[in-house]
Scaffold this motif. Structure first.
Motif, PDB file in Angstrom:
ATOM      1  N   LEU A  78       0.819  -1.209   0.000  1.00  8.29           N
ATOM      2  CA  LEU A  78       0.000   0.000   0.000  1.00  8.29           C
ATOM      3  C   LEU A  78       0.860   1.270   0.000  1.00  8.29           C
ATOM      4  CD1 LEU A  78      -3.033   0.125  -0.048  1.00  8.29           C
ATOM      5  CD2 LEU A  78      -3.034   0.457   2.417  1.00  8.29           C
ATOM      6  N   THR A  79       1.925   1.292   0.822  1.00  9.44           N
ATOM      7  CA  THR A  79       2.742   2.500   0.885  1.00  9.44           C
ATOM      8  C   THR A  79       3.612   2.647  -0.358  1.00  9.44           C
ATOM      9  OG1 THR A  79       4.184   1.186   2.292  1.00  9.44           O
ATOM     10  CG2 THR A  79       2.891   2.886   3.351  1.00  9.44           C
ATOM     11  N   THR A  80       4.050   1.518  -0.932  1.00  5.48           N
ATOM     12  CA  THR A  80       4.822   1.616  -2.170  1.00  5.48           C
ATOM     13  C   THR A  80       3.960   2.221  -3.276  1.00  5.48           C
ATOM     14  OG1 THR A  80       6.080  -0.315  -1.517  1.00  5.48           O
ATOM     15  CG2 THR A  80       6.212   0.317  -3.820  1.00  5.48           C
ATOM     16  N   LEU A  81       2.694   1.780  -3.338  1.00  5.05           N
ATOM     17  CA  LEU A  81       1.755   2.387  -4.290  1.00  5.05           C
ATOM     18  C   LEU A  81       1.604   3.874  -3.991  1.00  5.05           C
ATOM     19  CD1 LEU A  81      -1.267  -0.044  -4.725  1.00  5.05           C
ATOM     20  CD2 LEU A  81       0.363   0.741  -6.444  1.00  5.05           C
ATOM     21  N   ALA A  82       1.530   4.203  -2.705  1.00  2.00           N
ATOM     22  CA  ALA A  82       1.270   5.590  -2.318  1.00  2.00           C
ATOM     23  C   ALA A  82       2.429   6.505  -2.682  1.00  2.00           C
ATOM     24  CB  ALA A  82       0.987   5.677  -0.821  1.00  2.00           C
ATOM     25  N   VAL A  83       3.695   6.016  -2.613  1.00  2.00           N
ATOM     26  CA  VAL A  83       4.807   6.902  -2.978  1.00  2.00           C
ATOM     27  C   VAL A  83       4.993   6.970  -4.481  1.00  2.00           C
ATOM     28  CG1 VAL A  83       6.182   6.880  -0.885  1.00  2.00           C
ATOM     29  CG2 VAL A  83       6.500   5.069  -2.557  1.00  2.00           C
ATOM     30  N   SER A  84       4.467   5.980  -5.229  1.00  2.00           N
ATOM     31  CA  SER A  84       4.751   6.015  -6.657  1.00  2.00           C
ATOM     32  C   SER A  84       3.637   6.645  -7.486  1.00  2.00           C
ATOM     33  CB  SER A  84       5.105   4.619  -7.176  1.00  2.00           C
ATOM     34  OG  SER A  84       4.365   3.635  -6.512  1.00  2.00           O
ATOM     35  N   ARG A 115      -0.207   9.062  -7.601  1.00  3.91           N
ATOM     36  CA  ARG A 115      -1.054   9.963  -6.848  1.00  3.91           C
ATOM     37  C   ARG A 115      -2.325   9.253  -6.381  1.00  3.91           C
ATOM     38  NH1 ARG A 115      -3.120  15.777  -8.945  1.00  3.91           N
ATOM     39  NH2 ARG A 115      -1.056  15.809  -9.859  1.00  3.91           N
ATOM     40  N   ILE A 116      -2.847   8.366  -7.242  1.00  2.00           N
ATOM     41  CA  ILE A 116      -4.071   7.657  -6.874  1.00  2.00           C
ATOM     42  C   ILE A 116      -3.787   6.701  -5.721  1.00  2.00           C
ATOM     43  CG2 ILE A 116      -3.819   5.782  -8.573  1.00  2.00           C
ATOM     44  CD1 ILE A 116      -7.110   7.558  -7.865  1.00  2.00           C
ATOM     45  N   GLY A 117      -2.558   6.157  -5.688  1.00  2.00           N
ATOM     46  CA  GLY A 117      -2.155   5.298  -4.582  1.00  2.00           C
ATOM     47  C   GLY A 117      -2.123   6.073  -3.275  1.00  2.00           C
ATOM     48  N   ARG A 118      -1.662   7.334  -3.378  1.00  2.00           N
ATOM     49  CA  ARG A 118      -1.605   8.193  -2.192  1.00  2.00           C
ATOM     50  C   ARG A 118      -3.020   8.442  -1.664  1.00  2.00           C
ATOM     51  NH1 ARG A 118       1.653  12.489  -4.174  1.00  2.00           N
ATOM     52  NH2 ARG A 118      -0.124  13.834  -4.499  1.00  2.00           N
ATOM     53  N   ASP A 119      -3.941   8.752  -2.601  1.00  2.00           N
ATOM     54  CA  ASP A 119      -5.330   8.992  -2.202  1.00  2.00           C
ATOM     55  C   ASP A 119      -5.944   7.741  -1.603  1.00  2.00           C
ATOM     56  OD1 ASP A 119      -5.015  11.495  -3.159  1.00  2.00           O
ATOM     57  OD2 ASP A 119      -5.906  11.083  -5.116  1.00  2.00           O
ATOM     58  N   LEU A 120      -5.629   6.602  -2.221  1.00  2.00           N
ATOM     59  CA  LEU A 120      -6.154   5.329  -1.723  1.00  2.00           C
ATOM     60  C   LEU A 120      -5.715   5.107  -0.285  1.00  2.00           C
ATOM     61  CD1 LEU A 120      -7.589   2.624  -2.610  1.00  2.00           C
ATOM     62  CD2 LEU A 120      -5.301   1.712  -2.930  1.00  2.00           C
ATOM     63  N   LEU A 121      -4.411   5.297  -0.037  1.00  2.00           N
ATOM     64  CA  LEU A 121      -3.877   5.065   1.305  1.00  2.00           C
ATOM     65  C   LEU A 121      -4.528   6.005   2.313  1.00  2.00           C
ATOM     66  CD1 LEU A 121      -1.722   3.660   3.130  1.00  2.00           C
ATOM     67  CD2 LEU A 121      -0.319   5.665   2.732  1.00  2.00           C
ATOM     68  N   SER A 122      -4.595   7.320   1.979  1.00  2.00           N
ATOM     69  CA  SER A 122      -5.107   8.254   2.980  1.00  2.00           C
ATOM     70  C   SER A 122      -6.590   8.016   3.235  1.00  2.00           C
ATOM     71  CB  SER A 122      -4.833   9.704   2.568  1.00  2.00           C
ATOM     72  OG  SER A 122      -5.419   9.957   1.321  1.00  2.00           O
ATOM     73  N   ASN A 178       2.523   5.047   9.532  1.00  2.00           N
ATOM     74  CA  ASN A 178       3.879   5.385   9.982  1.00  2.00           C
ATOM     75  C   ASN A 178       4.885   5.289   8.840  1.00  2.00           C
ATOM     76  OD1 ASN A 178       4.553   5.979  12.896  1.00  2.00           O
ATOM     77  ND2 ASN A 178       2.998   4.413  13.104  1.00  2.00           N
ATOM     78  N   THR A 179       4.772   4.229   8.056  1.00  2.00           N
ATOM     79  CA  THR A 179       5.723   4.038   6.959  1.00  2.00           C
ATOM     80  C   THR A 179       5.601   5.178   5.954  1.00  2.00           C
ATOM     81  OG1 THR A 179       5.462   1.673   7.227  1.00  2.00           O
ATOM     82  CG2 THR A 179       6.500   2.408   5.208  1.00  2.00           C
ATOM     83  N   TYR A 180       4.358   5.531   5.641  1.00  2.00           N
ATOM     84  CA  TYR A 180       4.170   6.597   4.657  1.00  2.00           C
ATOM     85  C   TYR A 180       4.701   7.928   5.195  1.00  2.00           C
ATOM     86  CZ  TYR A 180       2.070   9.510   1.121  1.00  2.00           C
ATOM     87  OH  TYR A 180       1.904  10.409   0.116  1.00  2.00           O
ATOM     88  N   ALA A 181       4.433   8.196   6.470  1.00  2.00           N
ATOM     89  CA  ALA A 181       4.971   9.423   7.079  1.00  2.00           C
ATOM     90  C   ALA A 181       6.493   9.404   7.013  1.00  2.00           C
ATOM     91  CB  ALA A 181       4.493   9.545   8.517  1.00  2.00           C
ATOM     92  N   GLY A 182       7.084   8.232   7.268  1.00  2.00           N
ATOM     93  CA  GLY A 182       8.543   8.103   7.191  1.00  2.00           C
ATOM     94  C   GLY A 182       9.053   8.366   5.786  1.00  2.00           C
ATOM     95  N   PHE A 183       8.386   7.813   4.784  1.00  2.00           N
ATOM     96  CA  PHE A 183       8.790   8.019   3.390  1.00  2.00           C
ATOM     97  C   PHE A 183       8.750   9.498   3.035  1.00  2.00           C
ATOM     98  CE2 PHE A 183       7.555   3.592   1.539  1.00  2.00           C
ATOM     99  CZ  PHE A 183       8.579   3.039   2.269  1.00  2.00           C
ATOM    100  N   GLN A 184       7.704  10.175   3.515  1.00  2.00           N
ATOM    101  CA  GLN A 184       7.577  11.595   3.185  1.00  2.00           C
ATOM    102  C   GLN A 184       8.673  12.425   3.836  1.00  2.00           C
ATOM    103  OE1 GLN A 184       3.440  12.133   4.323  1.00  2.00           O
ATOM    104  NE2 GLN A 184       3.047  12.859   2.258  1.00  2.00           N
ATOM    105  N   GLY A 185       9.199  11.918   4.975  1.00  2.00           N
ATOM    106  CA  GLY A 185      10.226  12.672   5.686  1.00  2.00           C
ATOM    107  C   GLY A 185      11.631  12.447   5.149  1.00  2.00           C
ATOM    108  N   LEU A 194      14.298   4.654   0.251  1.00  2.00           N
ATOM    109  CA  LEU A 194      13.201   5.083   1.111  1.00  2.00           C
ATOM    110  C   LEU A 194      13.101   4.247   2.384  1.00  2.00           C
ATOM    111  CD1 LEU A 194      10.331   5.937  -1.394  1.00  2.00           C
ATOM    112  CD2 LEU A 194      12.015   7.432  -0.340  1.00  2.00           C
ATOM    113  N   VAL A 195      13.148   2.911   2.243  1.00  2.00           N
ATOM    114  CA  VAL A 195      12.949   2.075   3.424  1.00  2.00           C
ATOM    115  C   VAL A 195      14.033   2.301   4.484  1.00  2.00           C
ATOM    116  CG1 VAL A 195      12.894  -0.303   4.260  1.00  2.00           C
ATOM    117  CG2 VAL A 195      11.513   0.339   2.295  1.00  2.00           C
TER     118      VAL A 195
END
Lengths: 290, 298
Positions: free
Chosen positions: B119-125, B127-134, B178-185, B209-210
């Protein structure tokens, strides 16, 4: 506009890197901001080409475009005659920020990292070459240290070793010494020049310090701000760290100062952001007329 | 900036010109630059000592309180609980129950981690993945896993399937957040450095990223572990009986019905002990060899 002298004819081979009428833009939520406007220059093999300008002249943006992180809206950037369209290991960047080194890799792993990531070399050869370049920047005793245990200057040395180990076509440096203290910066400039003497890499160096430009570069491209346009190209191959106090060095410094800040008076509408520049421009022209 | 002097004020005098001097600096002994701390301070820096001391104090307070209360049925003493725990462990029953619980837990935990990573890999790659995750995390993170249990029982029946379903639910959302927040940071320079070397897609995520987001990911793993553990025990309390082999939660429930309060306490103590062991042996070791070693975390 000063005449631009091309050295293609004398050097025999063509330029290594061609920046040809490049305009770059970036978006803010309200505006499209033009960072550089139709900038053209050539970098030849083993050049130490410096892009010099005040903050806001788009020199870092230009460097990122050459690295392939930003696509030009106009014009083209060519390396060995081929247009650049993506980041790649033939153009390694040394950034100003210290966090460019992955903190989870030791110095040795950091230097070997691009070689492995780009699948240039196998593990054993990569380590071998990494050791060679770590030795060149004098960090062999720290090869197994993690970046957070190093000083700022040492981190930049690692970044330089990492870039050199990749043996890129052109080494891009984005104000690499700006975050260092003055004494360390001078030492790093010295070491960079010594490395160049030894390896003869092609360097594109971005700075906002006239003195650094004169010392590090053999040729300087001056960018005027808002948006960045090429104001002049100046030769500086005859200056080194020892010539810093000389009269000619002072004279060139003042000439560059004049070239950089004259433009502001013509191009700037009344904008708060320019107030500081205009002040410096006035003092600069006073000094020139004196 | 200096305030302008008023006309009547006189300027301070020039400082005196003093003679210059140079000192020759003789080498110092190594002890002058660096000396060891006294042994009491060095011992007090050991984590296990300070934490062990806290545990001893807590156990002592428990023992005293229980003896003052003097009611074995409601509140057995520390020593009684310890005895029940040892007997349970020696008899093999507690170990068996704990083994069953941990087995289910690890399966659910692993599946939750995998789902969070996808889910987070989709979210970083994208935009629709990001929306899906949030959107998904906003919807499901506040939903208690145990509230899904009736539905899970309907879908998967009594047993492992239902437990793993609620476990995934309890691990996935906090870990993904948490993972997504970490990726964004992850610093922009580090991202550019990674792309500069030609890393893209999954290699970019795994090699840049990881590791860079590992402090946040570890925090997410810890939260996920705690959520999973408590969800599992709660779920076993509800329906462990019918699934044939019950875990620790069922052990607690069963002994409460039979009023073996010391065994209830022993079961709870084992839940806590396993939690402590995973925290100190698992997560702290992981932190020591990764994020602390790398200077990402103090």
């Amino acid at each position: 506009m000063a005449t631009v002298t091309h050295l293609n004819h004398s050097s025999g081979t063509g330029p290594l890197l061609q920046v040809d009428g490049v305009s770059l833009e970036y978006r803010t939520p309200q505006h499209v901001v033009r960072a550089t406007h139709q900038v053209s220059f050539d970098v030849h093999e083993a050049d130490r080409f410096v892009l010099l300008g005040a903050s806001g002249c788009g020199k870092s943006t230009l460097l990122k475009a050459i690295a392939g992180f930003i696509a030009p809206v106009e014009g083209e950037i060519r390396l060995d005659g081929r247009a650049i369209d993506a980041p790649g290991p033939d153009r390694i960047v040394v950034f100003q920020e210290f966090d460019q080194l992955p903190p989870w890799k030791t110095v040795l792993d950091n230097v070997a990292f691009p070689l492995l990531a780009s699948r240039t070399l196998g593990r054993a050869e990569a380590v071998e070459r990494a050791k060679h370049y770590i030795d060149k920047v004098g960090l062999t005793p720290f090869a197994s240290a993690f970046p957070h245990t190093l000083s700022g200057g040492m981190k930049q040395r690692v970044a330089i070793a990492r870039a050199l180990a990749m043996q890129p076509r052109v080494l891009l440096m984005d104000e690499p010494f700006a975050a260092l203290d003055a004494l360390t910066r001078r030492k790093m400039q010295e070491e960079l020049l010594a490395l160049w003497d030894e390896v003869r890499f092609t360097l594109l160096f971005v700075t906002h310090s006239i003195e650094e430009a004169l010392v590090v570069g053999n040729r300087i491209g001056l960018l005027s701000p808002h948006p960045g346009r090429l104001r002049a190209e100046i030769n500086s191959h005859h200056f080194d760290l020892l010539s810093q106090g000389s009269a000619e060095f002072q004279q060139t410094t003042q000439r560059i100062h004049g070239l950089l800040f004259d433009d502001v008076a013509y191009s700037a509408p009344a904008q708060a952001a320019h107030a500081g520049l205009r002040h410096r421009q006035q003092t600069g022209s006073q000094r020139l007329s004196a | 900036m200096n305030a302008p002097l008023s006309p009547g004020q006189s300027l301070p005098p020039d400082p005196p010109v003093r003679p210059e001097f140079e000192h020759a600096l003789p080498p110092l002994s190594p002890r002058a630059a660096e000396r060891p701390l006294p042994w009491t301070q060095r011992i007090w820096q050991q984590d296990w000592l300070r934490r062990g001391l806290i545990l001893v104090v807590l156990a002592f307070a428990w023992e005293v309180t229980a003896r003052v209360q003097d009611n074995d049925l409601l509140f057995p003493t520390f020593l009684q609980t310890g005895k029940a725990l040892l007997e349970g462990l020696a008899g093999g029953e507690l170990l068996l129950r704990a083994g069953i619980s941990i087995g289910v837990l690890l399966q659910g935990y692993a599946a939750g981690i995998l789902a969070a990573f996808v889910l987070t890999t989709l979210a970083v790659s994208t935009r629709i993945g990001r929306d899906l995750l949030s959107t998904l995390t906003a919807m499901f993170n506040p939903l208690p896993a145990i509230a899904l249990l009736p539905l899970a029982l309907l879908w998967f029946g009594l047993g492992r399937g239902s437990l793993i379903f609620v476990l995934i639910h309890s691990v996935l959302w906090p870990l993904a957040l948490n993972t997504y927040a970490g990726f964004q940071g992850v610093p922009e320079t580090l991202r550019m450095a990674g792309r500069n070397y030609g890393l893209r897609g999954l290699r970019y995520v795994l090699q840049i990223l990881v590791p860079a987001a590992l402090p946040s990911i570890l925090a997410g793993l810890k939260v996920g572990w705690a959520f999973a553990w408590r969800t599992l025990i709660a779920a076993e309390l509800v329906f462990g009986a019918s699934s044939g082999k019950g875990g620790l939660g069922w052990y607690i429930f069963q002994n409460r019905n039979e009023l073996y309060t010391d065994r209830v306490f022993a079961g709870l103590a084992l839940v806590i002990i396993i939690g402590l062991l995973v925290e100190t042996l698992g997560f702290q070791t992981l932190e020591r060899v990764t994020v602390r070693r790398w200077g990402l975390q103090r």
